[in-house]
Design a protein around this motif. Sequence first.
Motif, PDB file in Angstrom:
ATOM      1  N   THR A 102      93.183 -11.998  71.030  1.00 28.52           N
ATOM      2  CA  THR A 102      93.508 -10.936  71.984  1.00 28.52           C
ATOM      3  C   THR A 102      94.899 -11.157  72.572  1.00 28.52           C
ATOM      4  O   THR A 102      95.718 -10.233  72.634  1.00 28.52           O
ATOM      5  N   VAL A 103      95.149 -12.386  72.995  1.00 28.39           N
ATOM      6  CA  VAL A 103      96.438 -12.704  73.603  1.00 28.39           C
ATOM      7  C   VAL A 103      97.556 -12.466  72.594  1.00 28.39           C
ATOM      8  O   VAL A 103      98.597 -11.888  72.914  1.00 28.39           O
ATOM      9  N   LYS A 104      97.306 -12.859  71.354  1.00 24.23           N
ATOM     10  CA  LYS A 104      98.323 -12.671  70.313  1.00 24.23           C
ATOM     11  C   LYS A 104      98.611 -11.180  70.129  1.00 24.23           C
ATOM     12  O   LYS A 104      99.784 -10.783  70.052  1.00 24.23           O
ATOM     13  N   ASP A 105      97.539 -10.370  70.091  1.00 27.39           N
ATOM     14  CA  ASP A 105      97.733  -8.925  69.927  1.00 27.39           C
ATOM     15  C   ASP A 105      98.547  -8.331  71.068  1.00 27.39           C
ATOM     16  O   ASP A 105      99.429  -7.502  70.854  1.00 27.39           O
ATOM     17  N   VAL A 106      98.231  -8.756  72.282  1.00 25.84           N
ATOM     18  CA  VAL A 106      98.946  -8.215  73.446  1.00 25.84           C
ATOM     19  C   VAL A 106     100.417  -8.615  73.396  1.00 25.84           C
ATOM     20  O   VAL A 106     101.310  -7.794  73.613  1.00 25.84           O
ATOM     21  N   LEU A 107     100.681  -9.879  73.080  1.00 25.73           N
ATOM     22  CA  LEU A 107     102.067 -10.351  73.017  1.00 25.73           C
ATOM     23  C   LEU A 107     102.821  -9.628  71.900  1.00 25.73           C
ATOM     24  O   LEU A 107     103.991  -9.260  72.068  1.00 25.73           O
ATOM     25  N   ALA A 108     102.137  -9.401  70.796  1.00 22.53           N
ATOM     26  CA  ALA A 108     102.790  -8.720  69.663  1.00 22.53           C
ATOM     27  C   ALA A 108     103.183  -7.294  70.043  1.00 22.53           C
ATOM     28  O   ALA A 108     104.311  -6.855  69.787  1.00 22.53           O
ATOM     29  N   ILE A 109     102.259  -6.597  70.693  1.00 18.28           N
ATOM     30  CA  ILE A 109     102.561  -5.224  71.107  1.00 18.28           C
ATOM     31  C   ILE A 109     103.673  -5.236  72.154  1.00 18.28           C
ATOM     32  O   ILE A 109     104.607  -4.439  72.103  1.00 18.28           O
ATOM     33  N   GLY A 110     103.566  -6.165  73.091  1.00 15.13           N
ATOM     34  CA  GLY A 110     104.572  -6.273  74.156  1.00 15.13           C
ATOM     35  C   GLY A 110     105.954  -6.502  73.612  1.00 15.13           C
ATOM     36  O   GLY A 110     106.920  -5.855  74.028  1.00 15.13           O
ATOM     37  N   GLN A 111     106.054  -7.394  72.659  1.00 16.02           N
ATOM     38  CA  GLN A 111     107.394  -7.688  72.174  1.00 16.02           C
ATOM     39  C   GLN A 111     107.945  -6.571  71.305  1.00 16.02           C
ATOM     40  O   GLN A 111     109.149  -6.295  71.322  1.00 16.02           O
ATOM     41  N   THR A 112     107.080  -5.888  70.588  1.00 10.85           N
ATOM     42  CA  THR A 112     107.544  -4.736  69.820  1.00 10.85           C
ATOM     43  C   THR A 112     108.076  -3.659  70.767  1.00 10.85           C
ATOM     44  O   THR A 112     109.161  -3.100  70.552  1.00 10.85           O
ATOM     45  N   GLN A 113     107.325  -3.404  71.829  1.00 10.50           N
ATOM     46  CA  GLN A 113     107.749  -2.408  72.808  1.00 10.50           C
ATOM     47  C   GLN A 113     109.070  -2.800  73.458  1.00 10.50           C
ATOM     48  O   GLN A 113     109.874  -1.943  73.817  1.00 10.50           O
ATOM     49  N   ALA A 114     109.262  -4.120  73.639  1.00 11.56           N
ATOM     50  CA  ALA A 114     110.482  -4.573  74.334  1.00 11.56           C
ATOM     51  C   ALA A 114     111.609  -4.843  73.343  1.00 11.56           C
ATOM     52  O   ALA A 114     112.696  -5.276  73.745  1.00 11.56           O
TER      53      ALA A 114
END
Lengths: 428, 428
Positions: A316-328
Amino acid sequence: MAYRALLKPLRPGTRVASLWGTRALSEHRFKPEKVAVVTKTTRYEFELQRYRYAGLSEDDLKQLLAMKGSSYSGLLERHNVHTDHVEHIVDSLQREGMQVRVLRRREYDEEAVRWADAIVSAGGDGTMLLAASKVFDKDKPVLGVNTDPERSEGHLCLPVSYTHAFPEALRKLRKGEFRWQWRHRLRLHLEGTGINPTPVDLHEQQLSLDEHNLAHRISTEAQNRREDGAVSCPHLLPVRGLNEVFIGESLSSRSLRHRGKPLKPHLTLSLHRASYYEISIDDGPWEKQKSSGLSICTGTGSKAWSYNINKLFEETVKDVLAIGQTQAGLDVPLTQDFVETVTKEYNESLMFGPEENRLFFSIREPIVNRVYSTSRQRGFASRVCVRSRCWDACMVVDGGTSFEFNDGAIATISLNEEDQLRTILLKD
Amino acid sequence: MAYRALLKPLRPGTRVASLWGTRALSEHRFKPEKVAVVTKTTRYEFELQRYRYAGLSEDDLKQLLAMKGSSYSGLLERHNVHTDHVEHIVDSLQREGMQVRVLRRREYDEEAVRWADAIVSAGGDGTMLLAASKVFDKDKPVLGVNTDPERSEGHLCLPVSYTHAFPEALRKLRKGEFRWQWRHRLRLHLEGTGINPTPVDLHEQQLSLDEHNLAHRISTEAQNRREDGAVSCPHLLPVRGLNEVFIGESLSSRSLRHRGKPLKPHLTLSLHRASYYEISIDDGPWEKQKSSGLSICTGTGSKAWSYNINKLFEETVKDVLAIGQTQAGLDVPLTQDFVETVTKEYNESLMFGPEENRLFFSIREPIVNRVYSTSRQRGFASRVCVRSRCWDACMVVDGGTSFEFNDGAIATISLNEEDQLRTILLKD
């Protein structure tokens, strides 16, 4: 000398910096004369009782378990491990000259608590919760020993090394090589209409047809109404939550009938029916919510069920970080180590100390849709009020005692210093 | 002309690109002669029944509800809103020349399904699940109308505009301005020792003392054993999961006794007792787990309970991103918008289409500690096998039907094209 200052009588709960290694203070020895040892019911004992009800012998039990792929010998072995540990505890206490009473769940009551100078729980965390549940006196120490270290987490118990070497624990206690740990507990007030402050002991699962008779409830309400028509004053419930209070919709057996008579509700948590209620944090505005239920825990409880409700997994944490960094628009390599570190830090933030004077609420599986929303899924507070809008709900304290909590009832959960449980923190 | 190609008989489930706006195909009209309308039980009706059991009148009900702070008139109003919508639906169907049978939960059975050419559910998502639960024929369409759009999410129902304008929906259906939506459903096989494939209808909560008599179970096992002593073959259970199957520990009433006789278990989910089981994904290695339970859902169900189990809140996402960026030495401003966007994207990744031929499993509140661990908290699969190691657990299908699932039982959850439910996707 510093020692003189230390010899002044300490108020319970006063933390003194260098207890470890100092000469023991007279208040700081633990040498009770009378000890009540509360023991758990092993699975082996449970299965035996269950099959005896059906009129089967021990041989039948063996056969049935074998057919199920379960190991009768495994159950018996764990049962023996437990009973050996209990014997070890009892021997060690008696060798120190203490009087010992060994009590099973059904035998452990307020009278035993009054008799004892200290309570020892021999089992897992559940047995420790049971032991604590009858103690309302801040001066009565409760000590937990984990009798099944292979399979039980035992976070409320002494470190597992003491399970096999209980005399060592007693030696330290005698010498003052420990400190008192004052664990905060939750207190509950219940008020409103149609309330029923009768606790149901979930472990005993007693049936009592009359208690939940609707007419009885009506007459209770009649009694509770004052002349001016106002509703009853808040009842302080005779329980304290060492871990947590959980509020949720239950599939009450009240709607179940047997031979035409309604059955007493026992704990049944609704799988599919959401809980409806209103919540106010620290006397803030009321918010209507719909969820799978609400958990309110202490620092002690923050490592228990609340932790499991709120913890995140690496995926879950990996998914959130992945989405976050793509967005940023970033490109940080999400290595296994990195994800583990972030996950660990997040999960640790969910836990706090048993002596901290605050509670933590979390809403389990909030239902947020076209119709319902929630402003905060969790947080710290001093006080939580909940107004039930449920069909058939209950408040469950430490997984062991439940109270009806239906439409019209208002619960207030708070902390009070008087309710602390005196436990022991041994040096490992 | 392209039309000629379109007029060839289509296999059910074949997707044809431009159904919207094409001339209706003969196979593509929806004009049933006989329609069964399944209606929900409103809360008002429920409360009335409940109080009638206690011998109270409608006036008493009014008074009790008022004392509880509930609104009798509110309940009655919503009841009337629902019944008005049902009348509207029935009128509209009759005006189209259709024969209509209106059926409550208890009256809705396989015979009604056989009689009808189509089923309409009038209620919320729960009523739609009920309607679907008796349909095993891929050719029998089921259509949901949300009769309480103010309070019910209705994600299995037609868009809410059609609640008030059902003739409009019927017109589109008549003209073929819709497409069939073939929703995948889960099938369940149960095998192993001591299994009991008798379904318990949770909404009815029937009591039957004999069914769970232990001796009965023993004789069932005796019958199931083949000459060579092997255990019974997998039973295909007579249910299909439109939303999900949930497996969890229950506080079975089997240990409850009333007048000396054991009670039939009904659904009671254990608050505090974790579920122990082993799980194998897509015929992979078995993994022992301990958790609050296991959810296995379809694309349809991925928007329901599974979504609520897995969704994250902004406060959580923000905390994870904050820790992540601190660990990575970054300094991205975590604005409200940014956090909302990441949260939304994450939550949307939890949902998938009802026609996708895969299932999604998620472990609810896995217990990971000194003793237990889990490799994957969730994921997609084609097939999930679960072996119970529970004291008293159950498998619950769509929150409505439960099966015992105790130590020794093995469940296999999979998908099969035959099990699809034929529903309707109207243009909004």
